[in-house]
Scaffold this motif. Sequence first.
Motif, short mmCIF file in Angstrom:
data_model
loop_
_atom_site.label_atom_id
_atom_site.label_comp_id
_atom_site.label_asym_id
_atom_site.label_seq_id
_atom_site.Cartn_x
_atom_site.Cartn_y
_atom_site.Cartn_z
N TYR A 1 0.79 -1.19 -0.50
CA TYR A 1 -0.18 0.06 -0.11
C TYR A 1 1.19 1.18 -0.10
O TYR A 1 2.08 1.02 0.57
CB TYR A 1 -0.57 0.41 1.06
CG TYR A 1 -1.77 -0.66 0.87
CD1 TYR A 1 -3.10 -1.06 1.03
CD2 TYR A 1 -1.67 -2.15 2.18
CE1 TYR A 1 -3.88 -1.93 0.85
CE2 TYR A 1 -2.44 -3.18 2.11
CZ TYR A 1 -3.91 -2.73 1.61
OH TYR A 1 -4.81 -3.59 1.67
N SER A 2 0.45 2.38 -0.45
CA SER A 2 1.16 4.16 -0.03
C SER A 2 0.21 4.55 0.43
O SER A 2 -1.29 4.11 0.43
CB SER A 2 1.33 4.00 -2.01
OG SER A 2 1.85 3.95 -2.67
N LEU A 3 0.77 5.29 0.84
CA LEU A 3 0.00 6.33 1.71
C LEU A 3 -0.47 7.03 0.37
O LEU A 3 0.19 8.04 -0.21
CB LEU A 3 0.87 7.18 2.65
CG LEU A 3 1.00 6.37 4.02
CD1 LEU A 3 2.28 7.58 4.81
CD2 LEU A 3 -0.11 6.13 4.75
N THR A 4 -1.83 8.49 1.48
CA THR A 4 -2.63 8.78 -0.08
C THR A 4 -1.88 9.79 -0.70
O THR A 4 -2.00 11.21 0.18
CB THR A 4 -3.89 9.48 0.39
OG1 THR A 4 -4.18 7.52 -0.03
CG2 THR A 4 -4.46 10.21 -0.33
N LYS A 5 -1.11 9.92 -1.79
CA LYS A 5 -1.27 11.57 -2.11
C LYS A 5 -1.86 12.81 -2.48
O LYS A 5 -1.77 13.79 -2.65
CB LYS A 5 0.12 11.27 -3.60
CG LYS A 5 1.20 11.02 -2.38
CD LYS A 5 2.73 10.43 -3.75
CE LYS A 5 3.39 9.50 -3.31
NZ LYS A 5 3.35 8.71 -4.22
N SER A 6 -3.12 12.02 -3.23
CA SER A 6 -4.31 12.15 -3.44
C SER A 6 -5.41 11.33 -3.66
O SER A 6 -5.11 10.57 -3.91
CB SER A 6 -4.09 13.62 -4.53
OG SER A 6 -4.75 12.65 -5.53
N MET A 7 -7.08 11.86 -3.51
CA MET A 7 -8.14 10.48 -3.99
C MET A 7 -8.28 10.99 -5.55
O MET A 7 -9.65 10.61 -5.50
CB MET A 7 -8.76 10.73 -3.00
CG MET A 7 -8.01 10.36 -1.55
SD MET A 7 -10.02 10.30 -0.86
CE MET A 7 -11.09 9.84 -1.21
N ILE A 8 -7.68 11.79 -6.32
CA ILE A 8 -8.28 11.51 -7.68
C ILE A 8 -8.70 10.36 -8.37
O ILE A 8 -10.25 10.21 -8.59
CB ILE A 8 -6.56 12.21 -8.76
CG1 ILE A 8 -7.04 12.39 -10.01
CG2 ILE A 8 -5.49 11.24 -8.87
CD1 ILE A 8 -8.58 13.18 -9.66
N PHE A 9 -7.83 9.11 -8.28
CA PHE A 9 -8.71 8.46 -8.41
C PHE A 9 -9.94 7.83 -8.25
O PHE A 9 -10.72 7.34 -8.01
CB PHE A 9 -7.74 7.53 -8.62
CG PHE A 9 -6.51 7.56 -9.47
CD1 PHE A 9 -6.46 7.90 -10.60
CD2 PHE A 9 -5.28 6.85 -8.60
CE1 PHE A 9 -5.30 7.67 -11.35
CE2 PHE A 9 -4.03 7.15 -9.50
CZ PHE A 9 -4.08 7.92 -11.31
N HIS A 10 -9.95 7.71 -6.17
CA HIS A 10 -10.94 7.27 -5.83
C HIS A 10 -12.34 8.39 -6.30
O HIS A 10 -13.08 7.73 -6.03
CB HIS A 10 -10.64 7.01 -5.00
CG HIS A 10 -9.25 6.47 -3.98
ND1 HIS A 10 -8.52 6.57 -4.72
CD2 HIS A 10 -10.00 5.22 -3.46
CE1 HIS A 10 -7.73 5.48 -3.97
NE2 HIS A 10 -8.55 4.05 -3.17
N LYS A 11 -12.02 9.65 -6.58
CA LYS A 11 -13.22 10.73 -6.74
C LYS A 11 -13.60 9.91 -7.72
O LYS A 11 -14.87 10.10 -8.53
CB LYS A 11 -11.90 12.01 -6.69
CG LYS A 11 -11.88 12.42 -5.19
CD LYS A 11 -12.01 14.20 -5.91
CE LYS A 11 -11.06 14.70 -7.13
NZ LYS A 11 -10.68 16.15 -6.74
N GLN A 12 -12.43 9.78 -9.27
CA GLN A 12 -13.44 9.07 -10.33
C GLN A 12 -13.89 7.83 -10.10
O GLN A 12 -14.77 8.40 -11.06
CB GLN A 12 -12.32 9.17 -11.56
CG GLN A 12 -10.92 10.43 -12.09
CD GLN A 12 -10.67 10.14 -13.18
OE1 GLN A 12 -9.23 10.31 -12.90
NE2 GLN A 12 -11.11 10.11 -14.55
#
Length: 314
Positions: A76-87
Amino acid sequence: MEKQLEVSELSNSIRHLSSDKVKSALLVNTVVRGKMSSVLRSLKFIEVPPVIYSQITDPLNHPVDDPRFTYGGVEYSLTKSMIFHKQLLVKNFPRIFTFSPNVRLETAEKAKTGRHLTEFTQLDLEVRDATREDVMKIAESLIRESVLEVKLFYPEILEKRKNVIDIPSAHFRKYRYSDLRDKYGKDFEMETSSREKQPFWIVDIPLTEREFYDREDENEPGILKDMDLIYPEGYGEGISGGEREYLPERILERIKAKGQAPSQFRIFTEASSMGLVPSAGFGIGIERFIRYICGYERIEDVHPFPKIPGESSL
Ligand code: ASN
């Protein structure tokens, strides 16, 4: 033995968290988050919980250390932005927002800018079937309404911030990326930021300067339908966003064009072949916005426990 905070550093950290600057910033933080939530709720947005770690996160367009860990045999990575989850979410929920904690382990020299924290929060939002212009209007109203609210609750904090109080009720100025770069050269963003008195937009950013997920302008190949909001008086970038690429074959093309390994984004590309929808959105860095409102030289004064690039912190 790994490095730990020295006693003197610890006592500085403790002194910092009770400083007047941090206190004012926390008052503004409370008002801004409350107002932004209520503006978005009134626009029929729903709030979604943040994702702190995931198998996919924003690759960003600049190098940062990637804090990864393995749990249950999965990386896992820590979130750098939620761009993909938003999409992924915007397909079922047409207007979403989240206060998303992000970790970006920037290089130590970024500490010099006064606007980088390695742990920060962005208000990240996404709107289905929206254009860039639609979400720019939302951003303008979030900024304007938040400033009015701070003025109402804590006018003394804005006493020396005349330009902030004067934030226009009309739209912010818009500049094309290439026009500013041609006029001011490589450092055009900070140069323009220092010259302007009000926040302004930079639009039409070239594909090479951004991540693969912003959508290319059909009428202008190589240019994206995206934008940044820049604060004036040298405070620099505060928002970035745009319209998104949602077609699976184009997403793959864009990943390859960036020279990135498609395998790194397998989960997202597979999800995209299950169907994404057109959308636009942006993220506004909360600490940067508060720094600009309060008129602080350095962003660490906004946070009681600031994480400064390259420094040991509490
Ligand atoms: N949140 C930004 C966006 O929505 C992406 C980012 O933070 N890099 O475009």
